[in-house]
Design a protein around this motif. Sequence first.
Motif, PDB file in Angstrom:
ATOM      1  N   LEU A  22       0.835  -1.209   0.000  1.00  0.00           N
ATOM      2  CA  LEU A  22       0.000   0.000   0.000  1.00  0.00           C
ATOM      3  C   LEU A  22       0.867   1.255   0.000  1.00  0.00           C
ATOM      4  CD1 LEU A  22      -2.638  -1.196   2.613  1.00  0.00           C
ATOM      5  CD2 LEU A  22      -3.102  -0.729   0.201  1.00  0.00           C
ATOM      6  N   GLY A  28       1.873   2.486  -3.286  1.00  0.00           N
ATOM      7  CA  GLY A  28       0.839   2.992  -4.185  1.00  0.00           C
ATOM      8  C   GLY A  28      -0.144   1.966  -4.705  1.00  0.00           C
ATOM      9  N   HIS A  29      -0.028   0.725  -4.320  1.00  0.00           N
ATOM     10  CA  HIS A  29      -0.949  -0.305  -4.821  1.00  0.00           C
ATOM     11  C   HIS A  29      -2.269  -0.245  -4.063  1.00  0.00           C
ATOM     12  CE1 HIS A  29       2.059  -2.162  -7.389  1.00  0.00           C
ATOM     13  NE2 HIS A  29       2.914  -1.991  -6.397  1.00  0.00           N
ATOM     14  N   ARG A  30      -3.355  -0.408  -4.799  1.00  0.00           N
ATOM     15  CA  ARG A  30      -4.680  -0.399  -4.204  1.00  0.00           C
ATOM     16  C   ARG A  30      -5.469  -1.659  -4.538  1.00  0.00           C
ATOM     17  NH1 ARG A  30      -2.236   2.518  -1.782  1.00  0.00           N
ATOM     18  NH2 ARG A  30      -2.561   4.724  -1.240  1.00  0.00           N
ATOM     19  N   ARG A  31      -5.100  -2.314  -5.590  1.00  0.00           N
ATOM     20  CA  ARG A  31      -5.745  -3.575  -5.983  1.00  0.00           C
ATOM     21  C   ARG A  31      -4.730  -4.703  -5.721  1.00  0.00           C
ATOM     22  NH1 ARG A  31     -10.175  -2.887  -9.183  1.00  0.00           N
ATOM     23  NH2 ARG A  31      -9.821  -4.880 -10.247  1.00  0.00           N
ATOM     24  N   MET A  34      -5.909  -3.646   4.474  1.00  0.00           N
ATOM     25  CA  MET A  34      -6.755  -2.995   3.467  1.00  0.00           C
ATOM     26  C   MET A  34      -7.801  -2.105   4.138  1.00  0.00           C
ATOM     27  SD  MET A  34      -5.609  -3.990   0.467  1.00  0.00           S
ATOM     28  CE  MET A  34      -6.879  -3.971  -0.812  1.00  0.00           C
ATOM     29  N   ALA A  74      -6.470   1.155   5.364  1.00  0.00           N
ATOM     30  CA  ALA A  74      -6.248   2.098   4.268  1.00  0.00           C
ATOM     31  C   ALA A  74      -7.560   2.588   3.660  1.00  0.00           C
ATOM     32  CB  ALA A  74      -5.389   1.433   3.190  1.00  0.00           C
ATOM     33  N   LEU A 105      -9.764   0.757   2.042  1.00  0.00           N
ATOM     34  CA  LEU A 105      -9.954   0.157   0.726  1.00  0.00           C
ATOM     35  C   LEU A 105     -10.871  -1.057   0.793  1.00  0.00           C
ATOM     36  CD1 LEU A 105      -6.277   0.282  -0.550  1.00  0.00           C
ATOM     37  CD2 LEU A 105      -8.164   1.784  -1.228  1.00  0.00           C
ATOM     38  N   TRP A 112     -10.251 -11.131  -5.398  1.00  0.00           N
ATOM     39  CA  TRP A 112      -8.845 -10.884  -5.078  1.00  0.00           C
ATOM     40  C   TRP A 112      -8.302 -11.878  -4.051  1.00  0.00           C
ATOM     41  CZ3 TRP A 112      -9.121  -4.868  -3.950  1.00  0.00           C
ATOM     42  CH2 TRP A 112      -9.523  -4.207  -5.127  1.00  0.00           C
ATOM     43  N   THR A 144      -2.759  -5.181  -9.183  1.00  0.00           N
ATOM     44  CA  THR A 144      -1.429  -4.674  -9.545  1.00  0.00           C
ATOM     45  C   THR A 144      -0.330  -5.265  -8.675  1.00  0.00           C
ATOM     46  OG1 THR A 144      -1.563  -2.778  -8.050  1.00  0.00           O
ATOM     47  CG2 THR A 144      -2.454  -2.496 -10.292  1.00  0.00           C
TER      48      THR A 144
END
Length: 345
Positions: free
Chosen positions: A186, A189-192, A216, A219, A221, A227, A253
């Motif tokens: 995270l 910069g990863h969100r997925r 998650m 954050a 999210l 996933w 990602t």
Amino acid sequence: MTHTARGTSRRYGTRPTMKDVAARAGVGLKTVSRVVNGEPGVTPDTERRVQEAITALGFRRNDSARILRKGRTASIGLVLEDLADPFYGPLSRAVEEVARSHGALLINGSSAEDPAREQELVLALCARRVDGLVVIPAGDDHRYLAPEIAAGMATVFVDRPAGRIDADTVLSDNFGGARDAVAHLLAHGHRRIGFIGDQSRIHTAQERLRGYRAAMAAAGLPVDDSWIALGPTAPDRVRAAASAMLDTPEPVTALFAGNNRVTVTAVRVLREHPRPVALVGFDDFELADLVRPAITVAAQDPARMGRTAAGLLFRRLDGATEPPRSVEVPTRLITRGSGEIPPAL
């Protein structure tokens, strides 16, 4: 017959005794006993003659009677999931070193992640009257061990807790390690972020999934069900799970791999993928620092887990009577490179 020095004799196929050593060295049995047991009262010259006789005859002290008088067999059992898994190598060595320091022999076997085989192995070790057990459980019901524990069988569970009984337990901080690993992704910069873990019935897989979800949530999210993939760690299953997350209109990602076997397969899958994908694993593994880019991992400390478990076991064997303890060993995030696996050229 075979003849030894000073006119004594013994038969082929028989082990040399202290009497044979005494005759060869020209001393009394009590003197040999003192040398063998490291007791004082023997002159250096006499000790040298006795040691030379021991070496020449190949004498080995028979500890059976001495041990049995104490009600012990000076042996402990270790039941692992898979002897070939690199996680269990340092754990097993650590247990063995502690056992050795207590004059005990380690006997180990593999359950192959089969609860029935685990029970068979554990009860076979009990039947052989080992003094204690260190168990990495495959099953989730250990009531079969309750009569043995009640009868004095010291038992410590490692990596996963015992099922439906209270017993000493040594665990990794699976939740915290997973949370830190996902937080690392995270922060980049990863969100997925996808999670591929072990079978859902396994305690460690549950805790690592909980850590993933906690990171998650912290954050802010959402987590799409697509996933998350739990199941056997066989390469074909892991490959299919990774492909399902990556080959979609809105792919993940980054991947968080739930153990070292999943991570190794994920590296191979991502090498074949047409775009870079970040990867962080739970458990360190051999060559993780040499893969390019090197793999960031939440590393466990299996040697410390083994030492801790064996220490608890021998405390019980020494008479400790406090209620069962649960010890959590921290993990450590080892950051290496960007974590993005580039496609093959």
